[in-house]
Motif scaffolding. Structure first.
Motif, PDB file in Angstrom:
ATOM      1  N   ILE A  28      43.075  42.055  44.787  1.00  0.00           N
ATOM      2  CA  ILE A  28      42.509  40.651  45.138  1.00  0.00           C
ATOM      3  C   ILE A  28      43.793  40.487  45.917  1.00  0.00           C
ATOM      4  O   ILE A  28      43.661  39.346  46.758  1.00  0.00           O
ATOM      5  CB  ILE A  28      41.915  39.793  43.823  1.00  0.00           C
ATOM      6  CG1 ILE A  28      40.869  40.339  43.397  1.00  0.00           C
ATOM      7  CG2 ILE A  28      41.901  38.395  44.449  1.00  0.00           C
ATOM      8  CD1 ILE A  28      39.642  40.541  44.094  1.00  0.00           C
TER       9      ILE A  28
ATOM     10  N   TYR B 252      36.355  35.938  41.801  1.00  0.00           N
ATOM     11  CA  TYR B 252      37.369  36.668  41.711  1.00  0.00           C
ATOM     12  C   TYR B 252      38.453  36.276  42.529  1.00  0.00           C
ATOM     13  O   TYR B 252      39.630  36.490  41.714  1.00  0.00           O
ATOM     14  CB  TYR B 252      37.059  38.123  42.661  1.00  0.00           C
ATOM     15  CG  TYR B 252      36.308  39.238  41.944  1.00  0.00           C
ATOM     16  CD1 TYR B 252      36.761  40.234  41.147  1.00  0.00           C
ATOM     17  CD2 TYR B 252      34.884  38.834  41.721  1.00  0.00           C
ATOM     18  CE1 TYR B 252      36.098  41.164  40.704  1.00  0.00           C
ATOM     19  CE2 TYR B 252      34.113  39.988  40.815  1.00  0.00           C
ATOM     20  CZ  TYR B 252      34.874  41.176  40.668  1.00  0.00           C
ATOM     21  OH  TYR B 252      33.951  42.008  40.058  1.00  0.00           O
ATOM     22  N   LYS B 253      38.791  35.256  43.141  1.00  0.00           N
ATOM     23  CA  LYS B 253      39.861  34.795  43.637  1.00  0.00           C
ATOM     24  C   LYS B 253      40.423  33.667  42.549  1.00  0.00           C
ATOM     25  O   LYS B 253      41.545  33.755  42.226  1.00  0.00           O
ATOM     26  CB  LYS B 253      39.380  33.909  44.788  1.00  0.00           C
ATOM     27  CG  LYS B 253      40.696  33.177  45.407  1.00  0.00           C
ATOM     28  CD  LYS B 253      40.161  31.776  46.273  1.00  0.00           C
ATOM     29  CE  LYS B 253      39.624  30.809  45.340  1.00  0.00           C
ATOM     30  NZ  LYS B 253      39.471  29.418  46.370  1.00  0.00           N
TER      31      LYS B 253
ATOM     32  N   VAL C   1      38.728  37.555  50.555  1.00  0.00           N
ATOM     33  CA  VAL C   1      38.086  38.363  49.624  1.00  0.00           C
ATOM     34  C   VAL C   1      36.795  39.065  49.918  1.00  0.00           C
ATOM     35  O   VAL C   1      36.871  40.340  49.770  1.00  0.00           O
ATOM     36  CB  VAL C   1      38.176  37.696  48.174  1.00  0.00           C
ATOM     37  CG1 VAL C   1      37.653  38.530  46.912  1.00  0.00           C
ATOM     38  CG2 VAL C   1      39.494  37.268  47.867  1.00  0.00           C
TER      39      VAL C   1
ATOM     40  N   ALA D 116      32.863  36.344  45.516  1.00  0.00           N
ATOM     41  CA  ALA D 116      34.649  36.328  45.986  1.00  0.00           C
ATOM     42  C   ALA D 116      35.386  35.133  45.592  1.00  0.00           C
ATOM     43  O   ALA D 116      36.616  35.291  45.120  1.00  0.00           O
ATOM     44  CB  ALA D 116      34.516  36.235  47.594  1.00  0.00           C
TER      45      ALA D 116
END
Length: 344
Positions: free
Chosen positions: A248, A233-234, A219, A230
């Motif tokens: 994503i 967001y993951k 990501v 990242a």
């Protein structure tokens, strides 16, 4: 005797303490987790190991555990595990045979490992009449001694040491020989461990060096985020293609498919060697098991039933532990709960 199931992970430390009650299910007394120090147990540095020992000691003292006796797990990626089929023989003959068999399967001198084996069962089918399945496990002595050293430094008393795969299989599948053949996939921060449990015992194991951190790096590299962002967001969007226009998922998918392909190879290998024991379900655990969309993606890719791991299934959880919270954290506590169940 009271003790703690202690999971010393790469990114987090988790612990579970149970209380055994006569003729009743073990009762959940306490569970806890905390971020692991930047250096982990893969380090050989004296300074790093002292840091880890200090973190473990502080962790145990930060929660109302009633003991410092612990059971810990060694990482599957550093253990030699093999299920061997041998002709039926006496215990004395088996001891001698296992020494020879171990030399064939363990790629280091036997003097450098601590080795143990367990007779899983005797098989009386037409093709394997009079044979027996043996689970062989060998751990490098250097690794075992490192864990013992860190625990001693942390003023913790080790009751036992076993493998992560055995622990998660105990908590998520159990030892019921009538349970359906189950694949357990433990996706941690740096590795993914695969096990197949049949007739109440581990029959197959495999470990690959791809985990949650690799997904976060993908990501970061694809979308230009720093690693912390990242990771966030993951965890928030995962493999859900309906979120953020699927950006994503598109970043994660090529790396996650490495795990999927390894699962497929494991299924194919086991099905070829155990044609009468088809895998009925996949149970998912580990810190990455809660990614949005992960179960739908796996079920679609593998054409198999996929379940979220529930390590509390054999444990009585008092009302003070919110059921929803236990369900949410369950997959990431599979190792710690399995360790806590070992001596119950």
């Amino acid at each position: 005797m009271d003790f703690i199931g202690l999971d010393i992970g790469t990114s987090t430390i988790k612990a579970v303490q149970l209380k055994q009650e006569i003729h009743r299910q073990p009762k959940l007394f306490l569970y806890a987790s905390a971020a692991a120090p930047p250096r982990n147990m893969s380090s050989e540095s004296d300074a790093d190991l002292k840091l880890i020992a200090g973190a473990l000691s502080d962790f145990i003292q930060s929660f109302p555990f009633t003991t410092r006796s612990v059971i810990v797990a060694l990482p599957e990626s550093q253990i030699f595990t093999r299920v061997i089929n041998l002709p039926q023989m006496s215990e004395k003959e088996l001891k001698s045979a296992m020494q020879w068999e171990a030399e064939q399967y363990i790629p280091v001198p036997l003097s450098d490992v601590s080795m143990d084996y367990e007779v899983l069962d005797s098989l009386e089918t037409d093709k394997t009449k009079g044979s027996m399945d043996i689970l062989l496990i060998a751990a490098p002595k250097v690794l075992v001694n490192k864990y013992l050293r860190v625990l001693k430094e942390a003023k913790l008393e080790p009751v036992a040491i076993e493998t992560e795969t055995v622990a998660v299989s105990r908590s998520l599948v159990g030892t019921d020989p009538s349970a359906p053949v189950t694949m357990v996939v433990n996706i941690g921060a740096t590795t993914t461990d695969i096990a197949i449990v049949a007739r109440g015992a581990v029959r197959f194991t495999r470990s690959i060096s791809t985990g949650g951190e690799a997904l976060a790096r993908a990501v970061s590299q694809n979308l230009g985020f720093d690693l912390d962002q990242a990771e966030e967001y993951k965890r928030t969007y995962g493999l859900d293609e309906t979120k953020l226009e699927g950006k994503i998922m598109k970043a994660i998918k090529p790396i996650f498919d490495v795990i999927v392909e390894e699962i497929k190879r494991s299924i194919a290998f086991y099905s070829t060697h155990k044609k009468s024991e088809g895998i009925k379900r996949l149970v998912l655990c580990g810190g990455t098991a809660s990614l949005p969309g992960i179960m739908v993606y796996l079920a679609g890719s593998l054409d198999i039933e996929v379940q979220s791991g529930n390590p509390w299934r054999l444990i009585d959880a008092p009302l003070k532990f919110p059921k929803k919270e236990l369900e949410e954290i369950g997959p990431s506590f599979a190792v710690a709960a399995g360790l806590a169940l070992k001596e119950i």
